[in-house]
Design an enzyme around this catalytic site. Structure first.
Site, PDB file in Angstrom:
ATOM      1  N   LYS A  69     -11.640   5.440   4.335  1.00 43.64           N
ATOM      2  CA  LYS A  69     -11.574   4.074   4.884  1.00 43.64           C
ATOM      3  C   LYS A  69     -11.321   4.027   6.393  1.00 43.64           C
ATOM      4  CE  LYS A  69     -10.180   1.772   0.611  1.00 43.64           C
ATOM      5  NZ  LYS A  69      -9.266   0.845  -0.044  1.00 43.64           N
ATOM      6  N   ASN A  90     -13.553  -0.910   3.968  1.00 45.10           N
ATOM      7  CA  ASN A  90     -13.909  -0.508   2.596  1.00 45.10           C
ATOM      8  C   ASN A  90     -15.306  -0.975   2.204  1.00 45.10           C
ATOM      9  OD1 ASN A  90     -13.464  -3.251   2.163  1.00 45.10           O
ATOM     10  ND2 ASN A  90     -12.761  -2.903   0.083  1.00 45.10           N
ATOM     11  N   ALA A 129       3.787  -0.917   1.371  1.00 45.61           N
ATOM     12  CA  ALA A 129       3.303  -0.956   2.757  1.00 45.61           C
ATOM     13  C   ALA A 129       2.158   0.045   2.953  1.00 45.61           C
ATOM     14  CB  ALA A 129       4.455  -0.643   3.709  1.00 45.61           C
ATOM     15  N   GLY A 130       1.476   0.412   1.861  1.00 51.12           N
ATOM     16  CA  GLY A 130       0.341   1.333   1.950  1.00 51.12           C
ATOM     17  C   GLY A 130      -0.947   0.575   2.283  1.00 51.12           C
ATOM     18  N   GLY A 131      -2.093   1.190   1.927  1.00 46.02           N
ATOM     19  CA  GLY A 131      -3.395   0.610   2.287  1.00 46.02           C
ATOM     20  C   GLY A 131      -3.609  -0.771   1.682  1.00 46.02           C
ATOM     21  N   ALA A 132      -3.261  -0.943   0.402  1.00 48.33           N
ATOM     22  CA  ALA A 132      -3.477  -2.237  -0.255  1.00 48.33           C
ATOM     23  C   ALA A 132      -2.574  -3.294   0.385  1.00 48.33           C
ATOM     24  CB  ALA A 132      -3.193  -2.124  -1.751  1.00 48.33           C
ATOM     25  N   ARG A 153      10.158   1.405   0.284  1.00 48.72           N
ATOM     26  CA  ARG A 153      11.182   2.459   0.213  1.00 48.72           C
ATOM     27  C   ARG A 153      11.432   3.047   1.586  1.00 48.72           C
ATOM     28  NH1 ARG A 153       8.707   6.406  -4.311  1.00 48.72           N
ATOM     29  NH2 ARG A 153       7.123   6.421  -2.700  1.00 48.72           N
ATOM     30  N   ARG A 157       6.267   3.701   6.680  1.00 47.29           N
ATOM     31  CA  ARG A 157       5.058   2.896   6.509  1.00 47.29           C
ATOM     32  C   ARG A 157       5.348   1.410   6.676  1.00 47.29           C
ATOM     33  NH1 ARG A 157       0.957   5.287   2.041  1.00 47.29           N
ATOM     34  NH2 ARG A 157       2.740   5.896   0.776  1.00 47.29           N
TER      35      ARG A 157
HETATM   36  P1  NDP Z   1      -0.833   3.967  -0.873  1.00 45.81           P
HETATM   37  O1  NDP Z   1      -0.598   5.354  -1.332  1.00 45.81           O
HETATM   38  O2  NDP Z   1      -1.451   3.721   0.460  1.00 45.81           O
HETATM   39  O3  NDP Z   1       0.598   3.158  -0.883  1.00 45.81           O
HETATM   40  C1  NDP Z   1       1.444   3.227  -2.004  1.00 45.81           C
HETATM   41  C2  NDP Z   1       2.631   2.266  -1.806  1.00 45.81           C
HETATM   42  O4  NDP Z   1       3.393   2.259  -3.009  1.00 45.81           O
HETATM   43  C3  NDP Z   1       3.582   2.670  -0.684  1.00 45.81           C
HETATM   44  O5  NDP Z   1       4.131   1.519  -0.098  1.00 45.81           O
HETATM   45  C4  NDP Z   1       4.687   3.445  -1.453  1.00 45.81           C
HETATM   46  O6  NDP Z   1       5.939   3.419  -0.803  1.00 45.81           O
HETATM   47  C5  NDP Z   1       4.750   2.624  -2.714  1.00 45.81           C
HETATM   48  N1  NDP Z   1       5.285   3.345  -3.879  1.00 45.81           N
HETATM   49  C6  NDP Z   1       4.689   4.335  -4.575  1.00 45.81           C
HETATM   50  N2  NDP Z   1       5.483   4.723  -5.607  1.00 45.81           N
HETATM   51  C7  NDP Z   1       6.595   3.948  -5.544  1.00 45.81           C
HETATM   52  C8  NDP Z   1       7.792   3.864  -6.330  1.00 45.81           C
HETATM   53  N3  NDP Z   1       7.992   4.655  -7.390  1.00 45.81           N
HETATM   54  N4  NDP Z   1       8.720   2.956  -5.992  1.00 45.81           N
HETATM   55  C9  NDP Z   1       8.531   2.151  -4.919  1.00 45.81           C
HETATM   56  N5  NDP Z   1       7.433   2.177  -4.134  1.00 45.81           N
HETATM   57  C10 NDP Z   1       6.475   3.075  -4.443  1.00 45.81           C
HETATM   58  O7  NDP Z   1      -1.673   3.269  -2.020  1.00 45.81           O
HETATM   59  P2  NDP Z   1      -2.615   1.980  -1.877  1.00 45.81           P
HETATM   60  O8  NDP Z   1      -1.898   0.950  -1.082  1.00 45.81           O
HETATM   61  O9  NDP Z   1      -3.982   2.381  -1.482  1.00 45.81           O
HETATM   62  O10 NDP Z   1      -2.704   1.508  -3.400  1.00 45.81           O
HETATM   63  C11 NDP Z   1      -1.587   0.924  -4.060  1.00 45.81           C
HETATM   64  C12 NDP Z   1      -2.052   0.422  -5.422  1.00 45.81           C
HETATM   65  O11 NDP Z   1      -2.986  -0.634  -5.239  1.00 45.81           O
HETATM   66  C13 NDP Z   1      -2.765   1.486  -6.265  1.00 45.81           C
HETATM   67  O12 NDP Z   1      -2.255   1.442  -7.567  1.00 45.81           O
HETATM   68  C14 NDP Z   1      -4.219   1.047  -6.237  1.00 45.81           C
HETATM   69  O13 NDP Z   1      -4.869   1.380  -7.440  1.00 45.81           O
HETATM   70  C15 NDP Z   1      -4.053  -0.462  -6.126  1.00 45.81           C
HETATM   71  N6  NDP Z   1      -5.237  -1.113  -5.544  1.00 45.81           N
HETATM   72  C16 NDP Z   1      -5.809  -2.133  -6.247  1.00 45.81           C
HETATM   73  C17 NDP Z   1      -6.907  -2.772  -5.740  1.00 45.81           C
HETATM   74  C18 NDP Z   1      -7.512  -3.881  -6.545  1.00 45.81           C
HETATM   75  O14 NDP Z   1      -8.642  -4.286  -6.217  1.00 45.81           O
HETATM   76  N7  NDP Z   1      -6.838  -4.421  -7.537  1.00 45.81           N
HETATM   77  C19 NDP Z   1      -7.514  -2.415  -4.456  1.00 45.81           C
HETATM   78  C20 NDP Z   1      -6.799  -1.349  -3.754  1.00 45.81           C
HETATM   79  C21 NDP Z   1      -5.708  -0.725  -4.315  1.00 45.81           C
HETATM   80  P3  NDP Z   1       6.337   4.509   0.345  1.00 45.81           P
HETATM   81  O15 NDP Z   1       5.622   4.079   1.610  1.00 45.81           O
HETATM   82  O16 NDP Z   1       7.821   4.362   0.444  1.00 45.81           O
HETATM   83  O17 NDP Z   1       5.877   5.838  -0.165  1.00 45.81           O
END
Ligand code: NDP
Length: 280
Positions: A69, A90, A129-132, A153, A157
């Site tokens: 992306k 995307n 705070a990830g990509g989504a 957490r 990010r």
């Molecule tokens: P990333 O890896 O970029 O980000 C993951 C996020 O989740 C981070 O903020 C991370 O926190 C947090 N996280 C992960 N595990 C835990 C936990 N156990 N407790 C608390 N926080 C947690 O992933 P994406 O943002 O790309 O994707 C996130 C979700 O969104 C995925 O499940 C994906 O499938 C879904 N998605 C759905 C879409 C849709 O169309 N419905 C489109 C795109 C994504 P930290 O920064 O602290 O690690």
């Protein structure tokens, strides 16, 4: 008879787990369109060749998923507003040999949310705070949200996302570092789980105080598999209106099809195909 289909598709790693092809091909078939969506496994060192190949073969556009992306941006001719702000693409549209990058993830979420509530002027708590989360946060802010609290957490990010939203939009954003049993402020209007918590495990709870969810709140989850997450079940039990992750996925597909073909695809056909797959 026309024996040459118009082509679009997707470039990613882990492409065998991506259901987008199923819903988009269902829409093409439903609307009797001679278009095909090709789901391609593309490693990072082949991305440039894949993009040039799509251009050479007259593809009309393509989606990008993990890990392409951001890496695709230097290969494109221009970016749409939200893609520019997010620094992630995307969906690419190819028109007259020019490739323009868009980000439809957040727009898909917004379309899904607006079927229940308009975020303008609303106070929002977003977990993740990830990509989504980045895509959703930018679109919520551009749609006029009054305030967004990003709960994550790690600050690593969380802080850059809050900083981006405060610099580039009029929405007030704050970061809260996620503590066990996080309590939602009473005045919250919209709650979003944009983490991967619940992915592949319909019983995994979000670490919040569920008694702080109230019936004035609209609660949305990004998780697609399974769509009926523990978080949404808890919210429903507290009287909240809920929105599942299929809505975001379907609507970003609808927006992609519109950008490529000009057609307003039937979202119901796409949802039914995904529900068959995930047995929602
Ligand atoms: P990333 O890896 O970029 O980000 C993951 C996020 O989740 C981070 O903020 C991370 O926190 C947090 N996280 C992960 N595990 C835990 C936990 N156990 N407790 C608390 N926080 C947690 O992933 P994406 O943002 O790309 O994707 C996130 C979700 O969104 C995925 O499940 C994906 O499938 C879904 N998605 C759905 C879409 C849709 O169309 N419905 C489109 C795109 C994504 P930290 O920064 O602290 O690690």
């Amino acid at each position: 008879m026309d024996f040459r289909s118009e082509l679009v598709g997707s470039f990613s790693e882990g492409s065998n787990g991506n259901p987008t092809i199923a819903m988009i091909e269902a829409a093409f078939a439903h609307h009797g369109m001679n278009w095909r969506y090709v789901n391609c496994e593309v490693p990072p060192d082949q991305l440039e060749a894949a993009v040039k190949g799509a251009l050479a073969m007259g593809w009309r556009g393509f989606n990008l998923s993990i890990p392409h992306k951001v890496a695709v941006i230097p290969l494109l001719d221009g970016l749409g507003e939200s893609a520019e702000m997010m620094g992630a693409v995307n969906c690419v549209v190819i028109r007259d040999g020019r490739m323009i990058g868009e980000n439809t993830d957040g727009m898909g979420f917004l379309t899904s949310l607006r079927q229940v509530v308009d975020p303008q002027g609303k106070r929002i708590v977003m977990f993740g705070a990830g990509g989504a989360a980045r895509a959703i946060g930018v679109e919520l802010a551009l749609a006029g949200a009054a305030a967004i609290t990003v709960v994550n957490r790690s600050a690593a990010r969380g802080a850059p996302l809050v900083d981006l939203l405060n610099r580039k939009t009029a929405t007030r954003c704050t970061l809260a570092i996620w503590q066990a049993g996080h309590r939602l402020p009473e005045a919250t209007d919209i709650v979003v789980n944009a983490t991967s918590v619940g992915l592949g495990n319909g019983d995994q709870p979000l670490d919040i105080a569920t008694d702080s969810l109230t019936e004035r709140m609209v609660v949305a989850d990004v998780i697609v598999d399974p769509p009926d997450t523990r978080f949404l079940r808890d919210a429903r039990a507290r009287g909240c209106r809920v929105i599942d992750g299929l809505g975001m996925l379907i609507n970003q597909g609808v927006i992609g099809v519109k950008l490529w073909t000009g057609l307003e695809a039937d979202a119901g056909v796409m949802r039914r195909r995904l529900e068959q797959i995930f047995k929602a």
